[in-house]
Design a protein around this motif. Structure first.
Motif, PDB file in Angstrom:
ATOM      1  N   LEU A 142       0.804  -1.127   0.141  1.00 27.77           N
ATOM      2  CA  LEU A 142      -0.090   0.039   0.077  1.00 27.77           C
ATOM      3  C   LEU A 142       1.075   1.360   0.079  1.00 27.77           C
ATOM      4  N   PRO A 143       0.418   2.405  -0.430  1.00 25.59           N
ATOM      5  CA  PRO A 143       1.073   3.779  -0.069  1.00 25.59           C
ATOM      6  C   PRO A 143       1.501   3.706   1.243  1.00 25.59           C
ATOM      7  N   LEU A 144       2.431   4.780   1.639  1.00 26.74           N
ATOM      8  CA  LEU A 144       3.075   4.818   3.041  1.00 26.74           C
ATOM      9  C   LEU A 144       2.062   5.012   4.247  1.00 26.74           C
ATOM     10  N   SER A 145       2.208   4.321   5.071  1.00 27.78           N
ATOM     11  CA  SER A 145       1.497   4.469   6.421  1.00 27.78           C
ATOM     12  C   SER A 145       1.871   6.100   6.911  1.00 27.78           C
ATOM     13  N   PHE A 146       1.075   6.499   8.072  1.00 21.13           N
ATOM     14  CA  PHE A 146       1.345   7.953   8.311  1.00 21.13           C
ATOM     15  C   PHE A 146       2.841   7.907   8.944  1.00 21.13           C
ATOM     16  N   ALA A 147       3.034   6.869   9.775  1.00 21.27           N
ATOM     17  CA  ALA A 147       4.443   6.521  10.424  1.00 21.27           C
ATOM     18  C   ALA A 147       5.592   6.647   9.207  1.00 21.27           C
ATOM     19  N   GLU A 148       5.262   5.986   8.260  1.00 18.68           N
ATOM     20  CA  GLU A 148       6.492   6.100   7.158  1.00 18.68           C
ATOM     21  C   GLU A 148       6.437   7.229   6.562  1.00 18.68           C
ATOM     22  N   TYR A 149       5.276   8.143   6.522  1.00 19.89           N
ATOM     23  CA  TYR A 149       5.309   9.287   5.789  1.00 19.89           C
ATOM     24  C   TYR A 149       5.915  10.343   6.719  1.00 19.89           C
ATOM     25  N   CYS A 150       5.685  10.265   7.883  1.00 21.77           N
ATOM     26  CA  CYS A 150       6.463  11.122   8.803  1.00 21.77           C
ATOM     27  C   CYS A 150       7.843  11.203   8.648  1.00 21.77           C
ATOM     28  N   GLU A 151       8.342   9.782   8.658  1.00 23.86           N
ATOM     29  CA  GLU A 151       9.820   9.440   8.438  1.00 23.86           C
ATOM     30  C   GLU A 151      10.510   9.966   7.298  1.00 23.86           C
ATOM     31  N   LEU A 152       9.708   9.727   6.347  1.00 26.75           N
ATOM     32  CA  LEU A 152      10.148  10.323   4.746  1.00 26.75           C
ATOM     33  C   LEU A 152      10.192  11.692   4.773  1.00 26.75           C
ATOM     34  N   ALA A 153       9.172  12.404   5.236  1.00 24.05           N
ATOM     35  CA  ALA A 153       8.957  13.815   5.057  1.00 24.05           C
ATOM     36  C   ALA A 153       9.836  14.571   6.247  1.00 24.05           C
ATOM     37  N   ASN A 154      10.415  13.649   7.040  1.00 28.11           N
ATOM     38  CA  ASN A 154      11.364  14.323   8.049  1.00 28.11           C
ATOM     39  C   ASN A 154      10.638  15.391   8.892  1.00 28.11           C
ATOM     40  N   THR A 155       9.338  15.091   9.415  1.00 26.68           N
ATOM     41  CA  THR A 155       8.663  16.278   9.975  1.00 26.68           C
ATOM     42  C   THR A 155       7.861  15.808  10.868  1.00 26.68           C
ATOM     43  N   ALA A 156       7.534  16.519  12.033  1.00 26.50           N
ATOM     44  CA  ALA A 156       6.772  16.186  13.263  1.00 26.50           C
ATOM     45  C   ALA A 156       5.333  15.637  12.865  1.00 26.50           C
ATOM     46  N   PRO A 157       4.907  14.650  13.415  1.00 24.54           N
ATOM     47  CA  PRO A 157       3.798  14.068  13.124  1.00 24.54           C
ATOM     48  C   PRO A 157       2.425  15.248  13.078  1.00 24.54           C
ATOM     49  N   ALA A 158       2.464  16.222  14.077  1.00 30.38           N
ATOM     50  CA  ALA A 158       1.392  17.152  14.058  1.00 30.38           C
ATOM     51  C   ALA A 158       1.440  17.873  12.914  1.00 30.38           C
ATOM     52  N   GLN A 159       2.765  18.476  12.306  1.00 25.50           N
ATOM     53  CA  GLN A 159       2.746  18.909  11.109  1.00 25.50           C
ATOM     54  C   GLN A 159       2.459  18.119   9.787  1.00 25.50           C
ATOM     55  N   ALA A 160       2.794  16.834   9.808  1.00 24.33           N
ATOM     56  CA  ALA A 160       2.657  15.980   8.653  1.00 24.33           C
ATOM     57  C   ALA A 160       1.007  15.647   8.544  1.00 24.33           C
ATOM     58  N   TRP A 161       0.423  15.767   9.623  1.00 19.55           N
ATOM     59  CA  TRP A 161      -0.795  15.147   9.659  1.00 19.55           C
ATOM     60  C   TRP A 161      -1.771  15.731   8.546  1.00 19.55           C
TER      61      TRP A 161
END
Length: 397
Positions: A142-161
């Motif tokens: 599947l496309p990236l999970s939220f955890a993987e997205y945060c890691e790839l975007a290198n940003t805090a969860p609150a900002q990435a959400w």
């Protein structure tokens, strides 16, 4: 930057050197090719020589001559090495007509470990599935999970959400700046899947009806629908369509991994229900592309995200029915069961009662959770409230 797809890599590692074909399936641009490269890199780190790894991307122009099963087989056999294990990676193998013949011949070779990817579920239908029954393992991407997205975007969860919930998790999207650029990228994926994996492959005679069905389901993510309901809706808008046509197009959309159908399970009667089900989209970004912000409908978007996360964690997922009440998801894994309700917020007393009532009626001892964007902890009759972002980042529950 590339994020390591750990769950999928662990599955591949588990079956490495085993006499089963590893088949990685999923929508285009979900990261299947990258996963193969990551696994090949793991092999090198474990001491496997480059000469023992053959990686063929069949969607590349330079490999167009290999999209014939004899030519593909001969190319692979040219690289055979006596006395050592070899690892063969065939990316987008469905582009080779009758690829099954190549795969079956390779499977009979000793000391050869075979890995395939494909962007259509028909990869596992027909001759290959029949002849290899019990001798292949499917790893669904599947496309990236939220955890993987945060890691790839290198940003805090609150900002990435806010970006993730709107634009989705296709891997390369996190590297694109600007809303228009993100939309253009999603448009490219959408058109490629629609044209290459559906309209051309299935010789669709009326693409407008196909797109109308897809838009209807995108607009009704998380709602119970039937083929008749979809056909009636399209007919009311001047596009006369039969339930049989709708069924056919639904199958093609599922085969291309754009839509996932979730059936209902009667918890009291302990049986699966045939009629009506819900559809969820493979990535919320595609929904945003087609519907824009008018289709935001946050509650159902959150359901969609939770459904995909439950799949990533290896669950079989159903819609729960208990009398007149409904549980958003019944997740089963390893003989255990977990119940989930999903809501943007339950701070309103009426919403609180509505969401918890179905869970309170279930008297078994399986865990029950309600996932919300609220940050206040709560437990009521054993039902635990979990913040949705914490759930998505925790890799538990």
């Amino acid at each position: 930057m590339v994020v390591e797809r750990r769950r999928s890599l662990e599955k591949l590692e588990k079956f490495k050197d085993k006499s089963v074909i590893k088949i990685i399936t999923g929508v285009r641009r979900s990261g299947k090719s990258t996963l193969l490269r990551q696994f090949a890199q793991r092999l090198r780190a474990q001491g496997v020589e480059d000469a023992s790894i053959l990686f063929i991307q069949l969607d590349r122009l330079e490999n167009e001559h290999l999209r014939e099963y004899h030519a593909l087989y001969q190319e692979i056999m040219k690289h055979r090495r006596a006395g050592c294990m070899q690892y063969i990676f065939l990316d987008e193998v469905q582009l080779v007509p009758e690829f099954q013949r190549t795969v079956l011949s390779l499977f009979e070779q000793e000391r050869l470990d075979l890995y395939l990817t494909g962007s259509n579920a028909s990869l596992l239908s027909g001759e290959l599935a029949t002849l290899l029954s019990g001798r292949y393992v499917e790893i669904a991407m599947l496309p990236l999970s939220f955890a993987e997205y945060c890691e790839l975007a290198n940003t805090a969860p609150a900002q990435a959400w806010n970006t993730y919930v709107r634009c989705g998790g296709f891997p390369y999207l996190s590297q694109i700046e600007g809303e228009d650029e993100k939309r253009d990228y999603l448009q490219g994926i959408y058109h490629t899947v629609l044209l290459k994996d559906i309209i051309e492959r299935h010789n669709v005679q009326d693409p407008y009806v196909l797109e109308s069905i897809l838009r209807f389901l995108m607009d009704n993510v998380g709602n119970l629908v039937t083929s008749k309901k979809i056909a009636d809706s399209l007919t009311s808008f001047g596009r006369k369509t039969s339930p049989m046509t709708v069924e056919k197009y639904l199958r093609t959309l599922e085969e291309a991994f754009i839509l996932y159908r979730v059936s209902r399970f009667d918890i009291q009667g302990k049986q699966h229900l045939r009629f009506a089900g819900k559809y969820y989209v493979v990535d919320t970004g595609l929904r945003w592309l087609l519907l824009g912000d008018r289709g935001r409908d946050l509650g159902h978007v959150l359901e969609n995200i939770v459904y995909l996360e439950l799949l990533r964690r290896g669950n079989h997922v159903f819609i729960g029915k208990f009398g007149d009440g409904e549980i958003d998801f019944v997740a089963e894994k390893g003989g255990a069961r977990t119940y989930y309700q999903v809501s943007a917020s339950i701070l309103d007393p009426m919403t609180y009662e509505r969401e918890l009532a179905p869970l309170k009626k279930i008297k078994d001892n399986y865990p029950k959770f309600i996932l919300t964007l609220d940050t206040l902890p709560m437990e009521d009759e054993g039902i635990r409230q979990i913040n949705l972002l914490d759930f998505l980042l925790a890799n538990v529950l």
